[in-house]
Design a protein around this motif. Structure first.
Motif, PDB file in Angstrom:
ATOM      1  N   GLY A 206      19.838 -25.911  58.541  1.00 49.44           N
ATOM      2  CA  GLY A 206      20.082 -26.263  59.932  1.00 49.44           C
ATOM      3  C   GLY A 206      19.333 -27.522  60.321  1.00 49.44           C
ATOM      4  O   GLY A 206      18.483 -28.027  59.576  1.00 49.44           O
ATOM      5  N   PRO A 207      19.621 -28.073  61.500  1.00 46.34           N
ATOM      6  CA  PRO A 207      18.993 -29.334  61.904  1.00 46.34           C
ATOM      7  C   PRO A 207      17.474 -29.267  62.033  1.00 46.34           C
ATOM      8  O   PRO A 207      16.811 -30.296  61.949  1.00 46.34           O
ATOM      9  N   ASN A 208      16.924 -28.066  62.257  1.00 45.97           N
ATOM     10  CA  ASN A 208      15.458 -27.922  62.351  1.00 45.97           C
ATOM     11  C   ASN A 208      14.833 -27.433  61.048  1.00 45.97           C
ATOM     12  O   ASN A 208      13.653 -27.078  61.018  1.00 45.97           O
ATOM     13  N   ALA A 209      15.599 -27.431  59.976  1.00 42.26           N
ATOM     14  CA  ALA A 209      15.098 -26.856  58.726  1.00 42.26           C
ATOM     15  C   ALA A 209      13.871 -27.602  58.214  1.00 42.26           C
ATOM     16  O   ALA A 209      12.899 -26.972  57.781  1.00 42.26           O
ATOM     17  N   TRP A 210      13.886 -28.941  58.243  1.00 41.17           N
ATOM     18  CA  TRP A 210      12.781 -29.655  57.603  1.00 41.17           C
ATOM     19  C   TRP A 210      11.465 -29.492  58.352  1.00 41.17           C
ATOM     20  O   TRP A 210      10.420 -29.303  57.700  1.00 41.17           O
TER      21      TRP A 210
ATOM     22  N   GLU B 266       9.015 -21.312  66.461  1.00 34.92           N
ATOM     23  CA  GLU B 266       9.019 -22.334  67.513  1.00 34.92           C
ATOM     24  C   GLU B 266      10.207 -23.283  67.399  1.00 34.92           C
ATOM     25  O   GLU B 266      10.524 -24.010  68.342  1.00 34.92           O
ATOM     26  N   PHE B 267      10.882 -23.259  66.255  1.00 32.24           N
ATOM     27  CA  PHE B 267      12.023 -24.138  66.039  1.00 32.24           C
ATOM     28  C   PHE B 267      13.362 -23.407  66.184  1.00 32.24           C
ATOM     29  O   PHE B 267      14.406 -23.950  65.863  1.00 32.24           O
ATOM     30  N   GLY B 268      13.313 -22.169  66.650  1.00 36.30           N
ATOM     31  CA  GLY B 268      14.536 -21.429  66.932  1.00 36.30           C
ATOM     32  C   GLY B 268      15.239 -20.852  65.729  1.00 36.30           C
ATOM     33  O   GLY B 268      16.448 -20.619  65.765  1.00 36.30           O
ATOM     34  N   ILE B 269      14.488 -20.562  64.658  1.00 34.36           N
ATOM     35  CA  ILE B 269      15.139 -20.022  63.468  1.00 34.36           C
ATOM     36  C   ILE B 269      15.697 -18.627  63.744  1.00 34.36           C
ATOM     37  O   ILE B 269      15.122 -17.844  64.501  1.00 34.36           O
TER      38      ILE B 269
ATOM     39  N   TRP C  13      22.948 -22.086  62.723  1.00 30.85           N
ATOM     40  CA  TRP C  13      22.975 -23.026  61.605  1.00 30.85           C
ATOM     41  C   TRP C  13      23.474 -24.405  62.036  1.00 30.85           C
ATOM     42  O   TRP C  13      23.240 -25.387  61.348  1.00 30.85           O
ATOM     43  N   ARG C  14      24.110 -24.503  63.179  1.00 27.86           N
ATOM     44  CA  ARG C  14      24.545 -25.795  63.701  1.00 27.86           C
ATOM     45  C   ARG C  14      23.530 -26.387  64.686  1.00 27.86           C
ATOM     46  O   ARG C  14      23.376 -27.600  64.765  1.00 27.86           O
ATOM     47  N   GLU C  15      22.830 -25.522  65.443  1.00 30.50           N
ATOM     48  CA  GLU C  15      22.013 -26.001  66.556  1.00 30.50           C
ATOM     49  C   GLU C  15      20.513 -25.965  66.290  1.00 30.50           C
ATOM     50  O   GLU C  15      19.774 -26.807  66.800  1.00 30.50           O
ATOM     51  N   THR C  16      20.029 -24.991  65.534  1.00 29.03           N
ATOM     52  CA  THR C  16      18.583 -24.885  65.277  1.00 29.03           C
ATOM     53  C   THR C  16      18.344 -24.702  63.780  1.00 29.03           C
ATOM     54  O   THR C  16      18.259 -25.673  63.050  1.00 29.03           O
TER      55      THR C  16
ATOM     56  N   GLY D   4      21.886 -28.415  51.221  1.00 34.45           N
ATOM     57  CA  GLY D   4      22.384 -28.888  52.505  1.00 34.45           C
ATOM     58  C   GLY D   4      23.529 -28.049  52.996  1.00 34.45           C
ATOM     59  O   GLY D   4      24.506 -28.565  53.516  1.00 34.45           O
ATOM     60  N   MET D   5      23.417 -26.731  52.859  1.00 33.03           N
ATOM     61  CA  MET D   5      24.542 -25.845  53.110  1.00 33.03           C
ATOM     62  C   MET D   5      25.027 -25.876  54.549  1.00 33.03           C
ATOM     63  O   MET D   5      26.183 -25.640  54.823  1.00 33.03           O
ATOM     64  N   ALA D   6      24.189 -26.157  55.508  1.00 33.94           N
ATOM     65  CA  ALA D   6      24.577 -26.125  56.914  1.00 33.94           C
ATOM     66  C   ALA D   6      24.718 -27.526  57.505  1.00 33.94           C
ATOM     67  O   ALA D   6      24.674 -27.698  58.706  1.00 33.94           O
ATOM     68  N   GLY D   7      24.903 -28.559  56.678  1.00 30.36           N
ATOM     69  CA  GLY D   7      25.182 -29.881  57.181  1.00 30.36           C
ATOM     70  C   GLY D   7      23.960 -30.715  57.476  1.00 30.36           C
ATOM     71  O   GLY D   7      24.059 -31.782  58.069  1.00 30.36           O
ATOM     72  N   ALA D   8      22.765 -30.266  57.116  1.00 29.80           N
ATOM     73  CA  ALA D   8      21.528 -31.013  57.319  1.00 29.80           C
ATOM     74  C   ALA D   8      20.600 -30.688  56.160  1.00 29.80           C
ATOM     75  O   ALA D   8      20.792 -29.682  55.469  1.00 29.80           O
TER      76      ALA D   8
END
Length: 467
Positions: free
Chosen positions: A166-170, A234-237, A46-49, A205-209
């Motif tokens: 997470g940062p790759n969520a969108w 492909e985005f590491g979910i 949740w912080r990295e992917t 935005g629960m995980a900061g993104a």
């Protein structure tokens, strides 16, 4: 035999004794597997992917339909409803007549005169009681959380509920939708069409993104889950298990389970007589080193939990008089406590002590051993200067943390001590004989995670008004 909560309290004599010795056992996030990979990997995702949180099973869905739905919410919530249009959501906080918080949850304004409250049982129970007894023209549908221990029996809910965070969520959301998706404002709702399914969405935005909460008919749970995981591969979910899920709040700053302030005031007697002898309020497990014979010492007001900006005196509501009498500047404030590494390591190592009593077991990643947790926070002179309310560890910060509320004169950076363990030991099934210990901790910001402080929408996390 007691037939309701009030009779149970009359038999027990003291609510504190009843709740501290509850035989409820471990609080369980039901149905969702504890881990898909391991809780450390899932926390880091949740912080990295990105992660897929499955929130389908552990919360109550309370649907309110009818012309008086908003009138009911206005009369029971500290929030303003001056402007709350369809396709918006709001964090809803009710208080008792004494000003103590009942709980909190998210209100979804899904259609005209059609709202759904999603959260833990206390807030849902409070709303249902007032809907049934207050003369409101409103239809209530109570979809309870899934059975904590289904033992193979079929489980069904009205809706599935996921979060993609997470940062790759969108990028995952856009691949899922097959198009560019506008990042609408926080807590605004919308729709996505995905592989023939209509998905309701909430900008979150629960995980900061930036991320989305999504929901739809429960029969589509499996299909939607697979579509999200396929789009996110492909985005590491990572699918997040129930073991890691509950620890997210250590980084985000939300205190999940205050004790509902309904056990003492005469104004709440009707609610206690309405509540069953096996209701959440009756079997709730009170845990921790803080010990008082007065149940009201466990009540928390909105300012102590970071909800002060939600309090709006533009309407009449239950508890308004009590809150108007409170000086916000004199209240305890929410902080994070960063536990001392050496002291925490000693707590863990005490489990291996074969000659004496260990400390209270500190489980990973969530160390809470009751439903509502209260550990004393003390200063150098052993004065209680606050309460530690939710405790665990996070692989992202690689340390022990707890969410707490402390006196207004306790500064960020101060060293305090958290009393870990009960003395005397209670009769909860989660408690074994142990010795209490003082653990050093540094008073730190909330949210603790720098990414959350910089990127989260304001409100209960930061104290900035959003309601």
């Amino acid at each position: 035999m007691a037939n309701n909560l009030q009779e149970l309290l009359d038999e027990a004599g003291n609510p504190v004794d009843l709740l501290r010795n509850s035989r409820l056992g471990t609080y369980i996030y039901p149905v969702v597997p504890a881990e898909f990979s391991n809780w450390r990997r899932e926390q880091k995702a949740w912080r990295e992917t990105a992660v897929l949180y499955d929130q389908t099973h552990h919360m109550v869905n309370l649907r309110l339909r009818g012309p008086d739905a908003l009138r009911l919410l206005t009369a029971t919530g500290i929030n303003s409803f001056e402007s709350f249009p369809v396709d918006r959501a709001k964090q809803f906080v009710p208080v008792a007549s004494n000003g103590g918080v009942i709980g909190d949850g998210i209100l979804f304004h899904e259609a005209q005169d059609d709202l759904t409250y999603v959260g833990r049982a206390p807030g849902a129970n409070w709303l249902q009681y007032h809907a049934e007894t207050g003369g409101y023209d409103v239809e209530v549908t109570y979809d309870d959380r899934s059975n904590s221990r289904p033992y193979g029996q079929a489980v069904s809910r009205t809706v599935y509920r996921f979060q993609i965070q997470g940062p790759n969520a969108w990028p995952i959301i856009e691949k899922l939708a097959g198009r560019t998706v506008d990042q609408v404002k926080f807590f605004h709702m919308g729709h996505l069409e995905v592989a023939g399914h209509t998905i309701r969405t909430l900008r979150h935005g629960m995980a900061g993104a930036p991320g989305l909460e999504i929901w739809g008919p429960y029969a589509e749970h499996g299909a939607i889950r697979e579509l999200v995981l396929e789009a996110g591969a492909e985005f590491g979910i990572e699918p997040c298990g129930s073991r890691a899920y509950s620890s997210n709040t250590l980084e985000s700053g939300w205190i999940p389970s205050p004790l509902p302030a309904i056990y003492s005031s005469e104004a709440e007697r009707g609610f206690r007589e309405w509540s069953g002898a096996k209701s959440y309020e009756a079997i709730n497990a009170l845990a921790g080193s803080f010990l008082s014979d007065d149940i009201e010492d466990y009540y928390l007001n909105p300012w102590e939990l970071g909800y002060g900006s939600f309090v709006k005196f533009d309407h009449d509501f239950i508890g308004r008089d009590a809150l108007e009498a409170i000086d916000p500047a004199a209240q305890r404030r929410k902080v994070t406590l960063a536990w001392n590494d050496e002291d925490l390591a000693a707590v863990w190592a005490s489990f291996l002590d074969r000659d004496g009593l260990p400390n209270m077991f500190f489980d990973l990643p969530n160390a809470n051993y009751g439903s509502s947790n209260f550990d004393s926070v003390i200063d150098a002179d052993d004065n209680v200067v606050g309460l530690s309310l939710f405790t665990g560890v996070t692989a992202n910060e690689r340390r022990g943390l707890s969410l707490a509320t402390v006196n207004p004169d306790v500064p960020i950076g101060a060293e305090v001590r958290v009393l870990w363990g009960e003395d005397p030991n209670s009769g909860k099934t989660t408690v074994e004989p142990h010795r209490q210990v003082a653990v050093r901790a540094i008073v730190s910001p909330v949210p603790y995670a720098e990414t959350a402080r910089g990127e989260y929408h304001g409100g209960w996390r930061t104290g900035y008004a959003s309601s």
